[in-house]
Design an enzyme around this catalytic site. Structure first.
Site, PDB file in Angstrom:
ATOM      1  N   SER A 130       0.532  -1.105  -0.424  1.00  0.00           N
ATOM      2  CA  SER A 130       0.153  -0.093  -0.057  1.00  0.00           C
ATOM      3  C   SER A 130       0.647   1.506   0.138  1.00  0.00           C
ATOM      4  O   SER A 130       2.089   1.348   0.818  1.00  0.00           O
ATOM      5  CB  SER A 130      -0.862   0.096   1.299  1.00  0.00           C
ATOM      6  OG  SER A 130      -1.588   1.255   1.392  1.00  0.00           O
ATOM      7  N   TYR A 143      -1.961  -1.096   9.982  1.00  0.00           N
ATOM      8  CA  TYR A 143      -2.032  -1.862   8.324  1.00  0.00           C
ATOM      9  C   TYR A 143      -0.691  -0.565   7.582  1.00  0.00           C
ATOM     10  O   TYR A 143       0.039  -1.479   7.505  1.00  0.00           O
ATOM     11  CB  TYR A 143      -2.956  -0.526   8.263  1.00  0.00           C
ATOM     12  CG  TYR A 143      -3.184  -0.900   6.658  1.00  0.00           C
ATOM     13  CD1 TYR A 143      -3.441  -1.971   6.384  1.00  0.00           C
ATOM     14  CD2 TYR A 143      -3.637   0.297   5.676  1.00  0.00           C
ATOM     15  CE1 TYR A 143      -4.081  -2.161   5.019  1.00  0.00           C
ATOM     16  CE2 TYR A 143      -2.927   0.054   4.887  1.00  0.00           C
ATOM     17  CZ  TYR A 143      -3.908  -1.201   4.550  1.00  0.00           C
ATOM     18  OH  TYR A 143      -3.720  -1.861   2.933  1.00  0.00           O
ATOM     19  N   ALA A 145       2.568  -0.268   9.135  1.00  0.00           N
ATOM     20  CA  ALA A 145       3.416  -0.777   9.860  1.00  0.00           C
ATOM     21  C   ALA A 145       3.734  -1.835   8.849  1.00  0.00           C
ATOM     22  O   ALA A 145       4.318  -2.562   8.432  1.00  0.00           O
ATOM     23  CB  ALA A 145       3.864  -1.379  11.342  1.00  0.00           C
ATOM     24  N   LYS A 147       2.057  -2.927   6.119  1.00  0.00           N
ATOM     25  CA  LYS A 147       2.387  -2.757   4.451  1.00  0.00           C
ATOM     26  C   LYS A 147       4.044  -2.338   4.278  1.00  0.00           C
ATOM     27  O   LYS A 147       3.747  -3.137   2.820  1.00  0.00           O
ATOM     28  CB  LYS A 147       1.146  -1.580   3.716  1.00  0.00           C
ATOM     29  CG  LYS A 147      -0.369  -2.130   3.737  1.00  0.00           C
ATOM     30  CD  LYS A 147      -0.650  -3.116   3.242  1.00  0.00           C
ATOM     31  CE  LYS A 147      -1.363  -3.946   3.363  1.00  0.00           C
ATOM     32  NZ  LYS A 147      -1.566  -5.038   2.540  1.00  0.00           N
TER      33      LYS A 147
END
Length: 259
Positions: A130, A143, A145, A147
């Protein structure tokens, strides 16, 4: 489809029940691949599997190889967002679950798929990361961290798989209209500000699942045979700059010297 870009290839796509995974499954099939789609909730077309569960990932791969004779592509796309809660609002249990699905899931895909891709002389592993893994502000702390970890993981895996013919890359979507971002889109439409969705990127629009699916197709195909260990942003240009909503007036340059 004998001339498809993935003709004769066998591909597994996780998170294929909706959004990016569903779009990729449809596109890969249209390009000639045999696609095994999985999701946490199965159906007549989707294999039920927990992308962050070791036994489920091994079973998914082993069954695909047994039925189709091998494996060429694994698109580790499944993920969860965990919402936008701050570090101080999340628990260790929240983090553990987000990391389990979003980071351990791609790790398991690489670990268990790689030997089968090696048996075919190489192949492609694609992981959905992401833009939140590239810059702050695009997702919750856990999230983001996770990605960022996916991006590091594909770099490490690409090097640990050197000489095998296996390429490992990540895709970093920006704002894409999927089930994960549904609340953002619905809230904007309810406020009458849907026209402002994606305004921080130079294209000034949000993306669609097919935009990411096309990038995955490129990375899955032989057209990207020299692309390895990379994180490809599909974000309308968002990460090309620090986010800004400022508009710049475009003026023609006129030569003041008379002809």
């Amino acid at each position: 489809m004998g001339n498809g870009r993935l003709h004769g290839k066998v591909a597994i796509i996780t998170g294929a029940g909706s959004g990016i995974g569903k779009a990729a499954a449809e596109l890969f099939r249209a390009e000639g691949a045999t696609v095994i789609g999985s999701d946490i909730k199965g159906s007549s077309q989707i294999v039920a599997a927990d992308a962050g569960g070791d036994a489920d990932v091994r079973r998914l791969i082993d069954d695909a190889v047994a039925e189709h004779g091998g494996l060429d592509i694994f698109f580790a796309n499944a993920g969860i967002s965990g919402g936008l809660a701050s570090i101080f609002e999340q628990t260790a249990e929240d983090w553990a679950e987000i990391l389990r699905v979003d980071l351990i899931g791609p790790f398991l895909a690489i670990k268990h798929a790689a030997p089968h891709l090696m048996a075919r002389g190489g192949g492609s592993i694609i992981c959905t990361a992401s833009v939140a893994g590239l810059r702050s502000g695009a997702g919750g702390a856990a999230y983001s961290a996770a990605k960022a970890g996916v991006i590091s993981l594909v770099q490490t895996a690409a090097n640990q798989l050197r000489g095998t013919g296996i390429r490992v890359n990540a895709i970093c979507p920006g704002l894409i209209e999927t089930g994960m971002t549904e609340l953002i889109y619905e809230a904007a439409r309810a406020r009458g500000t849907a026209h402002r969705i994606g305004e921080l990127n130079p294209l000034e629009r949000g993306g669609e699942p097919i935009d990411v699916a096309r990038a995955a197709l490129f990375l899955a195909s032989d057209e990207s045979s020299y692309v390895n260990g990379q994180a490809l942003a599909v974000d309308g240009g968002l990460t090309s700059s620090m986010p800004t909503a400022r508009r710049f007036e475009i003026r023609a340059v006129v030569d003041p010297t008379p002809a």
